[in-house]
Write a protein that holds these residues in place. Structure first.
Motif, short mmCIF file in Angstrom:
data_model
loop_
_atom_site.label_atom_id
_atom_site.label_comp_id
_atom_site.label_asym_id
_atom_site.label_seq_id
_atom_site.Cartn_x
_atom_site.Cartn_y
_atom_site.Cartn_z
N TYR A 1 16.82 7.68 1.50
CA TYR A 1 17.73 7.98 0.40
C TYR A 1 19.17 7.71 0.82
N GLU A 2 19.81 6.76 0.16
CA GLU A 2 21.22 6.40 0.38
C GLU A 2 21.48 5.94 1.81
N GLY A 3 20.44 5.62 2.56
CA GLY A 3 20.61 5.14 3.92
C GLY A 3 21.05 6.20 4.91
N VAL A 4 20.92 7.47 4.56
CA VAL A 4 21.34 8.56 5.46
C VAL A 4 20.24 8.78 6.50
N ALA A 5 20.53 8.46 7.75
CA ALA A 5 19.49 8.41 8.79
C ALA A 5 18.82 9.76 9.01
N GLU A 6 19.58 10.85 8.93
CA GLU A 6 19.02 12.16 9.22
C GLU A 6 18.30 12.79 8.02
N ASP B 1 0.82 -1.21 0.00
CA ASP B 1 0.00 0.00 0.00
C ASP B 1 0.86 1.26 0.00
N VAL B 2 1.91 1.28 0.82
CA VAL B 2 2.74 2.48 0.92
C VAL B 2 3.47 2.74 -0.39
N ILE B 3 4.06 1.72 -0.98
CA ILE B 3 4.80 1.89 -2.22
C ILE B 3 3.87 2.36 -3.34
N ARG B 4 2.70 1.73 -3.44
CA ARG B 4 1.75 2.12 -4.48
C ARG B 4 1.23 3.53 -4.25
N PHE B 5 0.91 3.86 -3.00
CA PHE B 5 0.41 5.18 -2.66
C PHE B 5 1.44 6.26 -2.97
N ARG C 1 10.88 1.09 -1.99
CA ARG C 1 11.14 -0.31 -2.35
C ARG C 1 12.64 -0.63 -2.26
N GLU C 2 13.47 0.20 -2.89
CA GLU C 2 14.90 -0.07 -2.90
C GLU C 2 15.51 0.14 -1.52
N GLY C 3 14.97 1.09 -0.76
CA GLY C 3 15.48 1.30 0.58
C GLY C 3 15.27 0.08 1.46
N VAL C 4 14.09 -0.51 1.41
CA VAL C 4 13.81 -1.69 2.22
C VAL C 4 14.70 -2.85 1.76
#
Length: 319
Positions: free
Chosen positions: A243-248, A195-199, A213-216
């Motif tokens: 994005y790019e795994g940057v936590a902040e 649902d989240v990806i489609r939304f 999708r790619e982040g997960v």
């Protein structure tokens, strides 16, 4: 005087490109790993589009151009569009025609592949900045204008300090009121992903769905994604580290347009910031929003500060 030789990227050029990039683009340095991930491993990368200028063994300039080979959504390849995402010329070699030659070669590359328009630098998925930062690179902005680019719009980057953050009492009260009306707020679970990806992709931007999708797949924890539902129906989400795994790095973030005006975005935003602070993060930032959009107003009202302004630019090729 050593002749300047022009060619496209070849294996082994990476170190010189990253070094020149960091010498010139002082507010946007990259690492070799980031260059690999964002350029070399981009499904749309074509060595012909990365134009280089060498004086002897020394790299003195580059322009990176790209066109879509893999659709962002469906089968759409945006066949009329191309992008330039970065360029640089060594400071001691500027105003000698090197940059102009490189950008003409980039234009030729895009035209050969049927492109009618070129943008700087609103390219998804792997843009480094949304556009040119005139304050940081006045010469770069002037260069784009000189070569026929025109400014389309100017998104802003914003930052927010979490050092003394706590969720305001009025937001806590608003959340309780919405929950009493049938809304539910929580961290995403596996059952929420489709649902989240489609939304995100259908209602807002295909790149948002891709980023989630790619982040997960890269290991983004679902605890970084907040969702809102009304009687079971997904009506909003908010996340960080996408994005790019940057936590902040905050976002993406969106609420169903039909649900706006109920404070759902404010609740999701504060839920996410509370979660970020609980993880020990000291700040939240993002690269791209419209200053006068609904989201832009919400960010400014909360206390986000504009830290950079970019110009998204476009040039159309003559027939």
């Amino acid at each position: 005087m050593t002749e300047v030789v022009y060619r496209h990227y070849a294996s082994g050029d990476e170190k010189a490109i990253v070094e020149l990039w960091n010498d010139c683009l002082h507010h946007d340095p990259i690492t070799p790993l980031r260059f690999r991930n964002m350029v070399l491993l981009d499904a749309n990368f074509d060595p012909e589009g990365l134009r280089l200028a060498f004086e002897g063994e020394r790299l003195v300039g580059f322009v990176y151009s790209v066109r879509r080979l893999l659709p962002m959504v469906g089968t759409e390849l945006e066949p009329d569009n191309g992008w330039i995402t970065a360029f640089a010329v060594a400071p001691d070699k500027r105003r000698q025609g090197i940059g102009s030659r490189l950008v003409r070669e980039a234009f030729d590359f895009l035209i050969r592949h049927g492109r009618k328009h070129v943008f700087f630098s609103s390219y998804a998925p792997n843009y480094f900045v949304p556009g040119v930062d005139e304050e940081s690179y006045p010469e770069g902005y002037a260069f784009l204008l000189k070569h026929g680019f025109a400014r389309l719009y100017s998104p802003v980057a914003m930052d927010y300090s979490l050092v003394r953050y706590s969720m305001p009492d009025d937001v806590k009260a608003l959340k309780r009121a919405r929950e009493a009306e049938g809304y539910a707020f929580g961290l995403a679970q596996d059952r929420d992903l489709v649902d989240v990806i489609r939304f995100a992709g259908d209602v807002f931007n295909p790149d948002w769905g891709r980023a989630i999708r790619e982040g997960v797949l890269r290991g983004l924890p679902l605890s970084a994604i907040h969702v809102a539902r009304e009687n079971g129906r997904l009506v909003g989400f908010c996340m960080h580290a996408g994005y790019e795994g940057v936590a902040e790095r905050f976002g993406p973030f969106g609420v169903d347009p039909s649900q706006q005006g109920k404070g759902l975005g404010k609740i999701l935003l504060h839920d996410c910031l509370t979660n970020m602070r609980a993880q020990g993060l000291h700040g939240a930032w993002f690269l791209w929003t419209g200053e006068t959009t609904t989201a832009g107003h919400l960010y400014k009202k909360l206390g986000f500060e504009i830290t950079r302004r970019f110009h998204v630019c476009k040039k159309s090729f003559e027939n």
